[in-house]
Design an enzyme around this catalytic site. Structure first.
Site, PDB file in Angstrom:
ATOM      1  N   GLU A  12      38.991  52.668   0.246  1.00  0.00           N
ATOM      2  CA  GLU A  12      39.041  51.864   1.458  1.00  0.00           C
ATOM      3  C   GLU A  12      38.840  52.705   2.718  1.00  0.00           C
ATOM      4  O   GLU A  12      38.286  52.237   3.713  1.00  0.00           O
ATOM      5  CB  GLU A  12      40.364  51.101   1.555  1.00  0.00           C
TER       6      GLU A  12
ATOM      7  N   PHE B  72      54.836  41.979  -5.376  1.00  0.00           N
ATOM      8  CA  PHE B  72      53.880  42.982  -5.847  1.00  0.00           C
ATOM      9  C   PHE B  72      52.744  43.141  -4.831  1.00  0.00           C
ATOM     10  O   PHE B  72      52.136  42.165  -4.415  1.00  0.00           O
ATOM     11  CB  PHE B  72      53.313  42.562  -7.206  1.00  0.00           C
ATOM     12  N   GLN B  73      52.488  44.384  -4.436  1.00  0.00           N
ATOM     13  CA  GLN B  73      51.450  44.724  -3.466  1.00  0.00           C
ATOM     14  C   GLN B  73      51.614  44.015  -2.131  1.00  0.00           C
ATOM     15  O   GLN B  73      50.645  43.674  -1.465  1.00  0.00           O
ATOM     16  CB  GLN B  73      50.052  44.476  -4.057  1.00  0.00           C
TER      17      GLN B  73
ATOM     18  N   LYS C  83      47.243  34.782   0.149  1.00  0.00           N
ATOM     19  CA  LYS C  83      46.409  34.359  -0.975  1.00  0.00           C
ATOM     20  C   LYS C  83      46.362  32.845  -1.130  1.00  0.00           C
ATOM     21  O   LYS C  83      45.344  32.280  -1.524  1.00  0.00           O
ATOM     22  CB  LYS C  83      46.923  34.999  -2.263  1.00  0.00           C
TER      23      LYS C  83
ATOM     24  N   MET D 285      37.961  75.275  11.968  1.00  0.00           N
ATOM     25  CA  MET D 285      38.557  75.118  13.293  1.00  0.00           C
ATOM     26  C   MET D 285      40.000  75.615  13.297  1.00  0.00           C
ATOM     27  O   MET D 285      40.463  76.208  14.272  1.00  0.00           O
ATOM     28  CB  MET D 285      38.483  73.650  13.723  1.00  0.00           C
TER      29      MET D 285
HETATM   30  C1  LIG Z   1      42.733  64.116   8.340  1.00  0.00           C
HETATM   31  C2  LIG Z   1      42.834  65.390   9.097  1.00  0.00           C
HETATM   32  N1  LIG Z   1      43.647  66.380   8.649  1.00  0.00           N
HETATM   33  C3  LIG Z   1      43.737  67.538   9.337  1.00  0.00           C
HETATM   34  C4  LIG Z   1      43.023  67.738  10.481  1.00  0.00           C
HETATM   35  C5  LIG Z   1      43.142  69.044  11.248  1.00  0.00           C
HETATM   36  N2  LIG Z   1      41.859  69.764  11.232  1.00  0.00           N
HETATM   37  C6  LIG Z   1      40.981  69.707  12.253  1.00  0.00           C
HETATM   38  S1  LIG Z   1      39.583  70.569  11.954  1.00  0.00           S
HETATM   39  C7  LIG Z   1      40.150  71.075  10.461  1.00  0.00           C
HETATM   40  C8  LIG Z   1      39.306  71.951   9.576  1.00  0.00           C
HETATM   41  C9  LIG Z   1      38.122  71.259   9.072  1.00  0.00           C
HETATM   42  O1  LIG Z   1      37.482  72.088   8.134  1.00  0.00           O
HETATM   43  P1  LIG Z   1      36.000  71.766   7.698  1.00  0.00           P
HETATM   44  O2  LIG Z   1      35.880  70.339   7.355  1.00  0.00           O
HETATM   45  O3  LIG Z   1      35.563  72.725   6.668  1.00  0.00           O
HETATM   46  O4  LIG Z   1      35.181  71.981   9.049  1.00  0.00           O
HETATM   47  P2  LIG Z   1      34.943  73.358   9.845  1.00  0.00           P
HETATM   48  O5  LIG Z   1      35.936  73.423  10.952  1.00  0.00           O
HETATM   49  O6  LIG Z   1      35.104  74.475   8.872  1.00  0.00           O
HETATM   50  O7  LIG Z   1      33.561  73.230  10.365  1.00  0.00           O
HETATM   51  C10 LIG Z   1      41.428  70.564  10.219  1.00  0.00           C
HETATM   52  C11 LIG Z   1      42.221  70.846   9.009  1.00  0.00           C
HETATM   53  C12 LIG Z   1      42.209  66.675  10.915  1.00  0.00           C
HETATM   54  N3  LIG Z   1      41.493  66.745  12.050  1.00  0.00           N
HETATM   55  N4  LIG Z   1      42.115  65.541  10.209  1.00  0.00           N
END
Ligand SMILES: Cc1ncc(C[n+]2csc(CCOP(=O)(O)OP(=O)(O)O)c2C)c(N)n1
Ligand SMILES: [Mg+2]
Lengths: 575, 173
Positions: free
Chosen positions: A64, A126-127, A176, A486
């Site tokens: 989803e 349920f659900q 439902k 990042m």
């Molecule tokens: C759902 C979610 N969890 C955690 C984060 C925190 N976060 C921001 S950027 C990042 C790293 C992303 O890594 P990647 O997808 O490999 O991209 P890169 O920065 O390496 O280009 C994280 C963990 C987020 N933005 N969203």
């Protein structure tokens, strides 16, 4: 790829159940595709979809979350609401991230969730989940249908609210027994009844005059262009206005493409990883005209140092955004397009800003975006430029969240609107790939590229099944730095290089993974191979996944460190 | 600062949740809230007493409330000529020998006794919150067993003085 959509309303077969009525109402709203996933509480709706399969399309996603991000991508490209259908309980709660994302980035969605029958609501059946309570703070509005006879009005209102004013997600919870209930007699056509909802479109003429007067007197004017310009489809007017008076333009992350990047007046993106010229223009300006941006903290940096010398004009369709973060001297509640047309009609004298423009040109020349080529590997920035080249800068680009997102924003320059899809407000990892699927569904003939991180891609990659099944030719570029890049960057720069849980020491073989879904995959780890392969991969008439190994150490620069002002960027020159 | 904000809302399920949830999320303290039907069917009125830091925050909360689809109108009536009332029920420990004393005490407040039993009596008082507070203070020495207050409800007086006009939060000044 063609999504089947026939819109003729078959009056001969009167709806039999609440669910049949729902489908008829969706068809009347012009819905071509439902982004859906079935389950117990929506079985009556799936039965109606079965009966209506010649009249409305449905795409089965694999999670989803994936499907709602796809609906967001669809909404971003078409401007029309993405229509989502999920079952009760876990189906509904899996949508929460996407609904919040759409709320933050003002994307129109109409989300239908199944619910247990009215007789057992509140019994922990349920659900059963309290979807109304869960989604009240993350929707523009939500409804639980209590009677079949309310359905026509509620559906009409839901589409109206989602797509007008400041767009946003609207949820309709469907018990439902409502959808399975037989319809007795004729269900009346309904009219919208929303006395408490009247978005203001037309600007106050006095404020327009005030802005025109201020503009004539300004010496350092700058325009900030945000996603409100996209929603209003006002890029042309914005460009005309900027060119008429020679006003330089900064765009927000979401506003990329609202103003042509190759115009001499374009300063590029502002904010945390914006250009030096853009941020200094905001900082030094004496008149800041904001069209449809919400002064998000990633744009403004420390508010104490934000545009300290400027008179601020803010044009926004949402009055609550005006003055929320930045004191505003010229508040204009209006649709960006209507306001721009008024401004074009009512501004005569241009500011005397030659010196200002010269200064900004110098900033652009002296502090351009930069990166250093490394003979030993592939630079992610260079990769984005290569993708730009092979697509002639004309692709629809969807990104995930992280370093690659910022590099895409910086180096895939957009000259046209509605080509850029990214999760701005919520910064949702897992968004980019499914959003690209939605974009490809919306624009079957366009080249759609998903530029994703190796980590974020793994959050929603199960949707590879969908692009295979539907032969959606999405091109997936994994900017693979083996890291939560990042996070790694912040740890290196702000936490004294304590790299804590941000390296991905184990990864799937992305090529084999793609192949296991029936999709063509390729791994590339150097520039020569990339240059050699990219044209052919993009010419391939089907989905492609390219696992691009890039240098892990690369950082996104320039950068406004947290807590700093726009004038306090670091990494503005090659280090 | 305390502000009195009235809302007219469509009487749809979840609307109270929406309003209180919004105030909580934007970190506004609700001192009291009262809700009831109005002269128009399907329309309810809420009276909120909220604690707000400054005008900017107040403007923000007013606008956020206005944005709700089911909210028809938001008014800050604090600085207007208003009628504002609250009702309180106060159960006081009291044997028969103290009754007349309590009677004498509540009389100037135009409060009445609405329930009597062996060990206690219940006083009902209506008025501005300060008046209710004052009566509670006076009754405290007798021993208060229980208090229930409705929260403030308020609206504008029929005649508004010219000068002391309402601060409008419209942007279209
Ligand atoms: C759902 C979610 N969890 C955690 C984060 C925190 N976060 C921001 S950027 C990042 C790293 C992303 O890594 P990647 O997808 O490999 O991209 P890169 O920065 O390496 O280009 C994280 C963990 C987020 N933005 N969203
Ligand atoms: Mg990564």
């Amino acid at each position: 790829m063609k999504v089947e959509a026939k819109l003729e309303f078959q009056t001969s077969t009167a709806p039999k159940t609440g669910a049949d009525l729902l489908i008829d109402l969706l068809i009347k709203e012009g819905v071509e595709t439902i982004f859906g996933y079935p389950g117990g509480a929506v079985l009556p709706i799936y039965d109606a979809i079965y009966r209506a399969k010649d009249r409305i399309g449905h795409i089965l996603f694999r999670h989803e979350q994936g499907m709602i991000h796809a609906a967001e991508g669809y909404a971003r490209i078409t401007g029309n609401p993405g229509v989502v259908l999920a079952t009760s309980g876990p189906g509904a709660t899996n949508l929460v991230t996407g609904i919040t994302d759409a709320m933050m980035d003002s994307l129109p969605l109409v989300v239908f969730t199944g619910q247990v029958a009215r007789s057992v609501i509140g019994t922990d059946a349920f659900q059963e989940a309290d979807v109304m309570a869960i989604t009240t703070p993350i929707t523009k509005h939500n409804y639980q249908v209590q009677s079949i006879s309310d359905l026509p009005r509620i559906v009409k209102e839901a589409f109206h609210i989602a797509s007008t004013g400041r767009p946003g997600p609207v949820l309709v919870d469907l018990p439902k027994d409502i959808t399975s209930g037989a319809i007795s007699g004729i269900v009346e056509e309904a009219a919208i009844d929303l006395p408490g909802y009247q978005p203001t479109f037309k600007p106050n003429p006095l404020q327009i005059k005030k802005l025109a007067d201020s503009l004539a007197k300004a010496q350092k004017p700058v325009i900030l262009s945000g996603a409100g310009v996209l929603h209003a489809k006002a890029s042309e007017e914005l460009t005309a206005f900027a060119e008429k008076h020679n006003i330089p333009v900064v765009t927000t992350l979401l506003g990329l493409g609202t103003f042509p990047a190759d115009s001499p007046l374009s300063l590029g993106m502002g904010g945390m990883h914006g250009t030096y010229a853009a941020n200094m223009a905001l900082y030094e300006s004496d008149l800041l005209i904001n069209f449809g941006a919400r002064f998000d903290d990633r744009l403004t940096g420390n508010l104490k140092h934000f545009a300290p010398f400027a008179k601020v004009a803010h044009i926004d369709i949402d009055p609550a955004e005006i003055g929320k973060n930045v004191p505003t001297q010229i508040p204009i509640v209006a649709d960006a397009k209507v306001a721009l047309v008024e401004l074009l009609n009512h501004t005569k004298n241009s500011p005397k800003a030659d010196e200002w423009l010269e200064k900004l040109v110098k900033y652009k020349q002296e502090f351009p975006l930069w990166y250093k080529h490394d003979p030993n590997g592939m630079c992610p920035q260079w990769l984005v430029e290569a993708v730009h080249k092979v697509t002639n800068g004309k692709a629809i680009v969807s990104t995930d969240v992280g370093q690659h997102q910022m590099w895409a924003a910086q180096f895939y320059t957009f000259n046209e609107p509605h080509r850029w899809i990214t999760s701005g407000g919520l910064g949702t990892m897992g968004f980019g790939f499914p959003a690209a699927i939605g974009a490809q569904i919306a624009a079957p003939e366009s080249t759609v590229v998903a530029i994703v991180g190796d980590a974020g891609f793994q959050m929603t990659l199960q949707e590879l099944s969908v692009i295979y099944e539907r032969n959606l030719p999405v091109k997936i570029i994994i900017v693979n730095n083996g890291a939560l890049g990042m996070v790694r960057q912040w740890q290196e720069l702000l936490y004294d290089n304590r790299i804590s849980e941000s390296l991905l020491n184990s990864q799937p073989d992305f090529v084999k993974l793609a192949e296991s879904y029936g999709i063509r995959g390729m791994k590339i780890d150097n520039q020569e191979d990339l240059i050699a392969s990219l044209p052919e991969l993009f010419a391939h008439n089907g989905p492609v996944l390219v696992d691009c190994r890039v240098l892990q150490q690369e950082k996104v620069f320039p950068m406004m460190p947290p807590g700093a002002g726009l004038h306090e960027m670091i990494g503005v020159k090659p280090i | 600062m305390k502000r009195i904000i009235t809302l007219t809302v469509q009487d749809r399920s979840g609307v109270l949740n929406r309003v209180t949830g919004l105030l909580q999320r934007r970190q506004f303290n609700i001192t009291s809230i009262s809700v009831g039907p109005t002269e128009t069917e399907g329309v309810s009125k809420m009276t909120l007493v909220v604690d707000v830091e400054d005008d900017q925050r107040l403007e923000q909360v007013t606008k956020q409330l206005n944005k709700q689809i089911d909210v028809l109108k938001v008014s800050d009536i604090t600085d207007k000529a208003i009628v504002a009332r609250e009702l309180a029920l106060i159960k006081v420990t009291s044997g028969s020998q103290l009754r007349s004393e309590i009677n004498g005490l509540i009389d100037p407040f135009r409060a009445i006794i609405v329930d009597v039993c062996k060990e206690s009596i219940t006083v009902q008082v209506t008025g501005k919150p300060e008046k209710v507070d004052a009566l509670i203070d006076l009754l405290r020495p007798f021993g208060i067993k229980e208090i229930a207050r409705t929260g403030l409800t308020a609206f504008l007086r029929g005649h508004q003085p010219q000068v002391n006009e309402l601060v409008t939060y419209s942007l279209l000044k």
